[in-house]
Motif scaffolding. Structure first.
Motif, PDB file in Angstrom:
ATOM      1  N   ASN A  67       0.821  -1.214   0.000  1.00 30.74           N
ATOM      2  CA  ASN A  67       0.000   0.000   0.000  1.00 30.74           C
ATOM      3  C   ASN A  67       0.852   1.260   0.000  1.00 30.74           C
ATOM      4  OD1 ASN A  67      -2.464  -1.331  -0.145  1.00 30.74           O
ATOM      5  ND2 ASN A  67      -2.662  -1.498   2.080  1.00 30.74           N
ATOM      6  N   PHE A  68       2.033   1.191   0.621  1.00 32.07           N
ATOM      7  CA  PHE A  68       2.948   2.325   0.523  1.00 32.07           C
ATOM      8  C   PHE A  68       3.347   2.565  -0.932  1.00 32.07           C
ATOM      9  CE2 PHE A  68       7.421   3.379  -0.160  1.00 32.07           C
ATOM     10  CZ  PHE A  68       7.389   4.713   0.218  1.00 32.07           C
TER      11      PHE A  68
ATOM     12  N   VAL B 131       2.197  11.767   2.319  1.00 33.66           N
ATOM     13  CA  VAL B 131       2.541  11.218   1.001  1.00 33.66           C
ATOM     14  C   VAL B 131       1.435  11.520   0.002  1.00 33.66           C
ATOM     15  CG1 VAL B 131       3.039   9.117  -0.298  1.00 33.66           C
ATOM     16  CG2 VAL B 131       3.977   9.393   2.011  1.00 33.66           C
ATOM     17  N   LEU B 132       0.194  11.305   0.418  1.00 34.09           N
ATOM     18  CA  LEU B 132      -0.940  11.539  -0.484  1.00 34.09           C
ATOM     19  C   LEU B 132      -1.061  12.997  -0.885  1.00 34.09           C
ATOM     20  CD1 LEU B 132      -3.851   9.391   0.982  1.00 34.09           C
ATOM     21  CD2 LEU B 132      -2.688   9.041  -1.190  1.00 34.09           C
ATOM     22  N   VAL B 133      -0.955  13.881   0.084  1.00 33.65           N
ATOM     23  CA  VAL B 133      -1.252  15.296  -0.142  1.00 33.65           C
ATOM     24  C   VAL B 133      -0.058  16.031  -0.730  1.00 33.65           C
ATOM     25  CG1 VAL B 133      -1.912  17.465   0.967  1.00 33.65           C
ATOM     26  CG2 VAL B 133      -2.998  15.325   1.670  1.00 33.65           C
TER      27      VAL B 133
ATOM     28  N   ALA C 101      -7.896   5.712   2.798  1.00 33.99           N
ATOM     29  CA  ALA C 101      -8.717   5.384   3.965  1.00 33.99           C
ATOM     30  C   ALA C 101      -7.954   5.600   5.259  1.00 33.99           C
ATOM     31  CB  ALA C 101      -9.203   3.932   3.867  1.00 33.99           C
ATOM     32  N   LEU C 102      -6.660   5.263   5.255  1.00 35.93           N
ATOM     33  CA  LEU C 102      -5.862   5.467   6.465  1.00 35.93           C
ATOM     34  C   LEU C 102      -5.715   6.946   6.778  1.00 35.93           C
ATOM     35  CD1 LEU C 102      -4.116   4.324   8.728  1.00 35.93           C
ATOM     36  CD2 LEU C 102      -2.182   4.299   7.146  1.00 35.93           C
ATOM     37  N   ALA C 103      -5.606   7.785   5.746  1.00 34.49           N
ATOM     38  CA  ALA C 103      -5.476   9.225   5.970  1.00 34.49           C
ATOM     39  C   ALA C 103      -6.684   9.771   6.714  1.00 34.49           C
ATOM     40  CB  ALA C 103      -5.302   9.952   4.645  1.00 34.49           C
TER      41      ALA C 103
ATOM     42  N   LYS D 101      -8.678  11.868  12.025  1.00 26.23           N
ATOM     43  CA  LYS D 101      -9.517  11.741  13.222  1.00 26.23           C
ATOM     44  C   LYS D 101      -8.653  11.623  14.480  1.00 26.23           C
ATOM     45  CE  LYS D 101     -13.398   9.431  10.866  1.00 26.23           C
ATOM     46  NZ  LYS D 101     -14.148   8.153  10.751  1.00 26.23           N
ATOM     47  N   MET D 102      -7.544  10.898  14.354  1.00 24.95           N
ATOM     48  CA  MET D 102      -6.650  10.734  15.500  1.00 24.95           C
ATOM     49  C   MET D 102      -5.973  12.055  15.846  1.00 24.95           C
ATOM     50  SD  MET D 102      -5.847   8.213  17.520  1.00 24.95           S
ATOM     51  CE  MET D 102      -5.352   8.934  19.092  1.00 24.95           C
ATOM     52  N   LYS D 103      -5.564  12.785  14.834  1.00 25.52           N
ATOM     53  CA  LYS D 103      -4.954  14.099  15.084  1.00 25.52           C
ATOM     54  C   LYS D 103      -5.935  15.043  15.765  1.00 25.52           C
ATOM     55  CE  LYS D 103      -1.928  13.863  11.042  1.00 25.52           C
ATOM     56  NZ  LYS D 103      -1.682  14.404   9.688  1.00 25.52           N
ATOM     57  N   GLU D 104      -7.166  15.011  15.313  1.00 24.71           N
ATOM     58  CA  GLU D 104      -8.178  15.885  15.918  1.00 24.71           C
ATOM     59  C   GLU D 104      -8.396  15.514  17.383  1.00 24.71           C
ATOM     60  OE1 GLU D 104     -10.385  19.019  16.460  1.00 24.71           O
ATOM     61  OE2 GLU D 104      -9.288  18.606  14.589  1.00 24.71           O
ATOM     62  N   ALA D 105      -8.369  14.219  17.675  1.00 26.30           N
ATOM     63  CA  ALA D 105      -8.496  13.784  19.064  1.00 26.30           C
ATOM     64  C   ALA D 105      -7.317  14.292  19.887  1.00 26.30           C
ATOM     65  CB  ALA D 105      -8.579  12.266  19.126  1.00 26.30           C
ATOM     66  N   ASN D 106      -6.109  14.232  19.315  1.00 28.82           N
ATOM     67  CA  ASN D 106      -4.930  14.761  20.015  1.00 28.82           C
ATOM     68  C   ASN D 106      -5.080  16.253  20.295  1.00 28.82           C
ATOM     69  OD1 ASN D 106      -4.010  12.180  19.457  1.00 28.82           O
ATOM     70  ND2 ASN D 106      -1.970  12.836  18.855  1.00 28.82           N
TER      71      ASN D 106
END
Length: 588
Positions: A94-95, A286-288, A529-531, A536-541
């Motif tokens: 996937n990478f 990587v995506l952005v 999908a992982l992004a 969501k994880m960053k927002e929680a942080n």
């Protein structure tokens, strides 16, 4: 070392003009990394290699397939001098899907994250799962598992036997970053034996020498390493270049050193040993933004000549890892090429890997089928049931104040820390946390070890609640930063039963869990999908107060990185990196 040609006799015949080229890229503005010239010409490809480059007699172009690139630039495929696929949280396949359209055709990958969790099997998985991909995954054998003996417990231990076993894998070319730099400087047997075994196999030795200078740097170089990606200042990078090391200037999702290094070295007459790398780059980045092309574009934006920046990310890196026929548009070189509209910002219109077009205009042109290895389905988090008391620091006094050793961060933008002494209030034998302080726990999550170490950290950046992560360089034990035991237990439990990942907790409720079931490090999701999950994880942080960080996701991952100065936490306690000692929690 030379990479193998599909058919050397055919390649030679094509070079002579006796056999038609399989592909000809015509009307190309060709970047010559040997001379720094850009000249209009035609590139003749036979199978996986370049047979001939014609600049002068261009009137009669012959080939089985002719591609007119319409005077666009053709440059070598980009090479990442040092990276960890696990840090993208993507599997190798996937990478590749995510990075290939951005022009990365070769990576030098260090799978020491997988090695610390599952040993030799993890390295074999990272190697084998990249077989047959349209990107070259060269593997370096992890040199320091665990990173420093006696200072942490991981899921495996590597010595000479493991090095010799893994050296037989097809795409193994080096010994990965030698992180126990003090072991090399002091000539300790463990590192000397591992380096000697690697040299006997003809492997290049990759370095890791943060803040190492003067005679210590000379001793480290004499020990065998030929590169370093840990220069965090321009002066440090320049000293290492002057000493003959390859300097891999890094632009990761955590640490960005290219600008400072370039400012320091730009007056140098030669840049032959300056390379570029990503080290730890998150899937969304990587995506952005891109992969190695983003590092090249950053270097250009800081003032580096585009030709030099591209050379640093192709030809120089190939020479660093001792490959003679990669990283150039020239006869006998492997046909990894990018077609780009401008050299001012590298965004590939076409990507060629071994003479075949594999991506164009940001999308894959080849299929990379999904494959699931049985090892991806194993749960590698082995932690017995935890209780609130496991996270409680009990002071040796009932009430009053006491001096404690702790970790102190000095910047939200760096993983560098110091060992500090703090006067802490104690009530009923419990530590009262002042503002800007948190507790930290490292819980061993590997088989046959149930150790837990507790400590305190200042300026971590979290204002309340708890964060937990099994992505904890390099042991990848379960690390929790917390303000009270209830939040700590909630965050830990959120990860224990799903195979690992990251979790954020506030007021004893889980805000978000990022599932990373592959070794507790990677997801089986594709990058898009992982992004979404990462965001969501960053927002929680950020909900927990981590708003100063460009990437709050990565803060906790280096808290246990005991080869980066100066204070880190392992499952054995607070580690003073430079002296290689465990500091007592209480100063009595």
């Amino acid at each position: 070392m030379k990479l193998k040609y599909t058919d050397k006799s055919k390649l030679i015949a094509t070079a002579r003009g006796d056999v038609q080229a399989d592909i000809v890229l015509t009307n190309a503005q060709i970047l010559n990394v040997f001379t720094g010239e850009i000249r209009l010409g035609d590139i003749y490809v036979s199978d996986n290699a370049i047979a001939h480059v014609e600049y002068d007699n261009r009137d009669n172009v012959h080939g089985k397939e002719i591609i007119d690139v319409e005077k666009r630039y053709v440059i070598p495929g980009l090479i990442d001098a040092h990276m960890h696929i696990e840090s993208t949280m993507l599997t190798p396949r996937n990478f590749t899907k995510a990075a290939l359209p951005h022009g990365t055709t070769t990576i030098i990958t260090d799978p020491h994250e997988a090695a610390n969790v599952t040993g030799v099997r993890g390295v074999q998985y990272m190697h084998d799962s990249a077989e047959g991909l349209p990107m070259r995954h060269f593997v370096d054998i992890p040199s320091c598992v665990p990173s420093v003996l006696g200072l942490e417990n991981s899921g495996a231990e590597f010595g000479v036997q493991e090095i010799e076993t893994l050296a037989s894998l097809d795409r193994v070319i080096g010994l990965a970053e030698v992180m126990d730099y003090l072991g090399v400087i002091n000539g300790e047997a463990r590192m000397m034996d591992i380096i000697a075994a690697s040299e006997q196999r003809g492997l290049f030795i990759q370095g890791h020498a943060p803040s190492v200078s003067g005679r210590d740097l000379s001793a480290y170089i004499c020990g065998g390493p030929r590169s370093c990606h840990e220069s965090r200042s321009g002066a440090e990078g320049l000293e290492k270049l002057r000493a003959g090391l390859f300097v891999d200037a890094r632009e990761s999702s955590i640490t960005k050193n290219v600008k400072d290094i370039w400012e320091a070295v730009k007056g140098s007459r030669y840049l032959d040993t300056l390379c570029l790398c990503t080290d730890d780059k998150e899937a969304e980045d990587v995506l952005v933004h891109g992969h190695m092309n983003e590092v090249v574009n950053a270097a250009i934006s800081y003032g580096m000549n585009p030709i030099d920046a591209i050379r640093c990310a192709s030809f120089n890196t190939a020479r660093e890892v001792q490959i003679d026929n990669l990283g150039a548009i020239a006869p006998g070189h492997i046909a990894d090429m990018l077609v780009v509209d401008t050299l001012d910002a590298i965004h590939p219109a076409r990507v060629f890997y071994e003479g075949k077009q594999v991506a164009s205009e940001g999308s894959l042109d080849v299929e990379i089928p999904a494959l699931v290895d049985p090892i991806e389905l194993e749960n590698t988090v082995f932690v017995d049931e935890l209780s609130l008391s496991d996270f409680e620091i009990i002071a040796p006094i009932e009430n009053g104040t006491i001096m404690m050793h702790g970790i102190e961060y000095h910047s939200p933008h760096s993983s560098l820390t110091t060992v500090s002494q703090f006067e802490m209030e104690v009530v009923d034998s419990r530590i009262v946390l002042p503002e800007s302080f948190n507790f930290v726990a490292v819980v061993n999550r590997h088989k046959n070890n149930d150790g837990i170490a507790l400590g305190i950290v200042k300026n971590f950046g979290m204002e309340g609640g708890a964060l937990a992560s099994t992505v904890s360089h390099d042991s990848h034990n379960l690390t929790i930063v917390y303000n009270n035991t209830q939040n700590a237990l909630c965050a830990a439990n959120a990860l224990m039963h799903q195979g690992g990942g990251m979790s954020a907790v506030k007021d004893n409720e889980v805000l978000h869990t990022l599932d990373l079931p592959v070794f507790g490090l990677m997801s089986q999701l594709e990058a898009e999908a992982l992004a979404i999950e990462n965001r969501k994880m960053k927002e929680a942080n950020r909900t927990l107060g981590m708003t100063e960080f460009v990437n709050p996701l990565m803060r906790i991952t280096t808290l246990s990185l005991i080869v980066i100065p100066e204070a880190k936490m392992s499952d054995l306690g607070l580690v003073a990196v430079s002296s290689k000692e465990i500091k007592p929690l209480f100063i009595v």
